[in-house]
Write an enzyme that holds these catalytic residues in place. Sequence first.
Site, mmCIF file in Angstrom:
data_model
loop_
_atom_site.group_PDB
_atom_site.id
_atom_site.type_symbol
_atom_site.label_atom_id
_atom_site.label_comp_id
_atom_site.label_asym_id
_atom_site.label_seq_id
_atom_site.Cartn_x
_atom_site.Cartn_y
_atom_site.Cartn_z
ATOM 1 N N ASN A 94 0.831 -1.212 0.000
ATOM 2 C CA ASN A 94 0.000 0.000 0.000
ATOM 3 C C ASN A 94 0.863 1.258 0.000
ATOM 4 O O ASN A 94 0.885 2.048 0.943
ATOM 5 C CB ASN A 94 -0.984 -0.004 1.178
ATOM 6 C CG ASN A 94 -0.314 -0.205 2.521
ATOM 7 O OD1 ASN A 94 0.787 -0.743 2.615
ATOM 8 N ND2 ASN A 94 -0.987 0.224 3.583
ATOM 9 N N ASP A 305 4.000 -5.570 11.924
ATOM 10 C CA ASP A 305 3.184 -4.521 11.287
ATOM 11 C C ASP A 305 3.866 -3.167 11.470
ATOM 12 O O ASP A 305 3.220 -2.155 11.758
ATOM 13 C CB ASP A 305 1.769 -4.508 11.863
ATOM 14 C CG ASP A 305 0.804 -3.663 11.023
ATOM 15 O OD1 ASP A 305 1.181 -3.262 9.902
ATOM 16 O OD2 ASP A 305 -0.317 -3.390 11.501
#
Length: 435
Positions: A94, A305
Amino acid sequence: MTILIKGGRILDPATNTDELLDLYVEDGIIVSREKNCRRKADHVVDARGKYVMPGLIDMHVHLRDPGFTHKGDVVSESRAAARGGYTTILAMPNTKPVVDNPDVVSYVHRKAENLGCVNVLQVGAITRGQKGEELADIPGMVQAGIPAISEDGKSVMNSGLARDAMVLAKKLGIAVLAHCEDKNLVEGGVVNADVNACAQGLPGITNSVEDIMIARDIMLAKDTGAHLHLCHCSTENSVNMVRIAKEQGISVSAEVCPHHFTLTSDDMIPGDTNYKMNPPLRTRADVEALRKGLSEGVMEVISTDHAPHSADEKNNSMLRAPFGIVGMETAAALTHTELVVTGLLTPMQMVEKMSYHPAKILGLEKGTLAEGSAADVTVFDPACNDTIDKNLFWSKAKNTPFHGRKVRGRIDMTICGGRIVYDAAAEYGTVTGNK
């Protein structure tokens, strides 16, 4: 270059080795592991009292490159990875432009090879532009070297398209990394939907936002035979569903991040956006379920993450600040402190979840210290009492809720491809050369 690592506790799940041995590295390869090695070496490492582990593998990292390099880039975040003990990291797609074609994959891989200090594997987007309307050029990206696909940051809401992606992933032999979030249920939520959200007047994110999409994706994995890897699981039901799926023989794996097995929503400091992440910090019951799932092997991966943001972006209200925290430079110490020192995991299980299992899921020839394997090695000092200090981070970003937290254990050295890319003894961290 030759490196001799002396007297360390070799932890290698691939060969079921837990033994005090010397490790000898030559020309980027592990040549031998033996007792009392007498070979001469360019660099001798005293690893007595330390764990010598296969290089850590992070299946879930945001490098912000291309397009958001004010937050982080391939160079800065690969250095942060080295400082955190990671020798291989998977970059999420992304970015801007979205990684949905071979050209962007090649850009990241070339930049990492030329300027980075660890192995960077770019993950491909599932749909073009991550718009959820048509599949990206997945076959082309596989040829360019992606190990997996993901729509990270969102779910593919069209179930038919999600199924088509899994069918293709199965055919191409790659995993699907799923960020499970039903966007129709988020409704502007920024923290966990509980009494703390109510007390602060903030819109909440319910567990069902995650759980519904996990259930759907598990069913699609059952129908297609694709391997589904569930990213950053945060709820009690996620553990229950993964357990049931495995009992039914469905090809599924799942990861938990250190912030989700360490912190609860009760730990949040009101107004401190370093505690804002997606999924959000959940309740004590959720945290205990995640920890139990890790201990029992239901959840077999620990990822970070890692999500760098600038100070200006985070210096905002809880409603406006972006989700995410950095995590690669704190994960090993937090995992050791919260799970190993407390007896929930053995040191070997820590290595399984942070190196061996990720390698197996992705089909990488890594995650081992066997003779003849690539010299990706992490040396960890389990006895070191340390304090997390964001001012020492090598990441461009400092957005962490763990600043000032006392931990037990610290990365002592990271070796990637036979090169020492991090050495705690050298100033508490200096990259000594590119890959």
